[in-house]
Motif scaffolding. Structure first.
Motif, PDB file in Angstrom:
ATOM      1  N   VAL A  29       0.841  -1.196   0.000  1.00 57.07           N
ATOM      2  CA  VAL A  29       0.000   0.000   0.000  1.00 57.07           C
ATOM      3  C   VAL A  29       0.878   1.249   0.000  1.00 57.07           C
ATOM      4  O   VAL A  29       0.614   2.204  -0.738  1.00 57.07           O
ATOM      5  CB  VAL A  29      -0.969  -0.004   1.210  1.00 57.07           C
ATOM      6  N   GLU A  30       1.939   1.225   0.797  1.00 54.34           N
ATOM      7  CA  GLU A  30       2.841   2.379   0.853  1.00 54.34           C
ATOM      8  C   GLU A  30       3.503   2.631  -0.501  1.00 54.34           C
ATOM      9  O   GLU A  30       3.588   3.772  -0.956  1.00 54.34           O
ATOM     10  CB  GLU A  30       3.919   2.151   1.916  1.00 54.34           C
ATOM     11  N   GLU A  31       3.938   1.572  -1.171  1.00 55.13           N
ATOM     12  CA  GLU A  31       4.558   1.727  -2.491  1.00 55.13           C
ATOM     13  C   GLU A  31       3.571   2.308  -3.500  1.00 55.13           C
ATOM     14  O   GLU A  31       3.907   3.209  -4.264  1.00 55.13           O
ATOM     15  CB  GLU A  31       5.076   0.378  -2.994  1.00 55.13           C
ATOM     16  N   LYS A  32       2.348   1.798  -3.490  1.00 57.12           N
ATOM     17  CA  LYS A  32       1.336   2.288  -4.432  1.00 57.12           C
ATOM     18  C   LYS A  32       0.978   3.738  -4.120  1.00 57.12           C
ATOM     19  O   LYS A  32       0.813   4.560  -5.019  1.00 57.12           O
ATOM     20  CB  LYS A  32       0.089   1.401  -4.385  1.00 57.12           C
ATOM     21  N   LEU A  33       0.902   4.077  -2.840  1.00 60.18           N
ATOM     22  CA  LEU A  33       0.617   5.453  -2.445  1.00 60.18           C
ATOM     23  C   LEU A  33       1.726   6.385  -2.915  1.00 60.18           C
ATOM     24  O   LEU A  33       1.453   7.486  -3.421  1.00 60.18           O
ATOM     25  CB  LEU A  33       0.442   5.543  -0.937  1.00 60.18           C
ATOM     26  N   MET A  34       2.968   5.976  -2.803  1.00 59.79           N
ATOM     27  CA  MET A  34       4.090   6.795  -3.266  1.00 59.79           C
ATOM     28  C   MET A  34       4.012   6.994  -4.787  1.00 59.79           C
ATOM     29  O   MET A  34       4.267   8.095  -5.281  1.00 59.79           O
ATOM     30  CB  MET A  34       5.425   6.162  -2.878  1.00 59.79           C
ATOM     31  N   ASP A  35       3.654   5.939  -5.519  1.00 61.96           N
ATOM     32  CA  ASP A  35       3.496   6.055  -6.969  1.00 61.96           C
ATOM     33  C   ASP A  35       2.407   7.068  -7.324  1.00 61.96           C
ATOM     34  O   ASP A  35       2.579   7.903  -8.214  1.00 61.96           O
ATOM     35  CB  ASP A  35       3.163   4.699  -7.592  1.00 61.96           C
ATOM     36  N   VAL A  36       1.279   6.989  -6.621  1.00 62.62           N
ATOM     37  CA  VAL A  36       0.167   7.910  -6.864  1.00 62.62           C
ATOM     38  C   VAL A  36       0.584   9.340  -6.545  1.00 62.62           C
ATOM     39  O   VAL A  36       0.301  10.276  -7.312  1.00 62.62           O
ATOM     40  CB  VAL A  36      -1.075   7.493  -6.044  1.00 62.62           C
ATOM     41  N   LEU A  37       1.276   9.528  -5.426  1.00 59.28           N
ATOM     42  CA  LEU A  37       1.714  10.876  -5.055  1.00 59.28           C
ATOM     43  C   LEU A  37       2.704  11.451  -6.063  1.00 59.28           C
ATOM     44  O   LEU A  37       2.663  12.646  -6.365  1.00 59.28           O
ATOM     45  CB  LEU A  37       2.319  10.861  -3.649  1.00 59.28           C
ATOM     46  N   GLN A  38       3.572  10.621  -6.612  1.00 53.70           N
ATOM     47  CA  GLN A  38       4.509  11.094  -7.634  1.00 53.70           C
ATOM     48  C   GLN A  38       3.760  11.536  -8.885  1.00 53.70           C
ATOM     49  O   GLN A  38       4.093  12.566  -9.491  1.00 53.70           O
ATOM     50  CB  GLN A  38       5.532  10.011  -7.974  1.00 53.70           C
TER      51      GLN A  38
END
Length: 113
Positions: A29-38
């Motif tokens: 979830v953290e990795e996907k959230l970072m991708d979305v934020l980028q």
């Protein structure tokens, strides 16, 4: 007494396995959230309109209204939002280098989240 210790050991092993599973899930979830934020940062640097961003968000929420069985709803929403953002015409029409250079030209006094 030995039987009780073995049962406690098994319970602790199962609890440890559940904690490890949860840690892996949170990491994804953290990795996907970072991708979305980028992607959101790139779109902000490309001056996406609030209306276009709102449409992307509403489309994501609409498609995730009914959670799929067996899939974490939070991860499903983030994954769908990620795909909606990557399909954004503004990102597809801009080369990556230009998006990165826009980011470096932005006002250094602006605090980004």
């Amino acid at each position: 007494e030995l039987q009780q210790k073995m049962e406690e050991t098994e319970l602790l092993k199962m609890e440890l396995q559940m904690l490890e599973t949860e840690r892996v899930r949170l990491s994804l979830v953290e990795e996907k959230l970072m991708d979305v934020l980028q992607l959101l940062q790139q779109l902000r640097d490309l001056n996406i309109s609030k209306r276009a961003l709102g449409k992307i968000l509403l489309s994501t929420l609409e498609s995730c209204r009914d959670p799929q069985p067996g899939k974490a709803h939070l991860f499903e929403v983030l994954d769908t939002l990620y795909h909606e953002l990557t399909a954004c015409e503004l990102l597809q029409s801009q080369p990556l280098e230009k998006a990165q250079s826009c980011q470096s030209l932005s006002n250094p006094l602006v605090i980004s989240c």
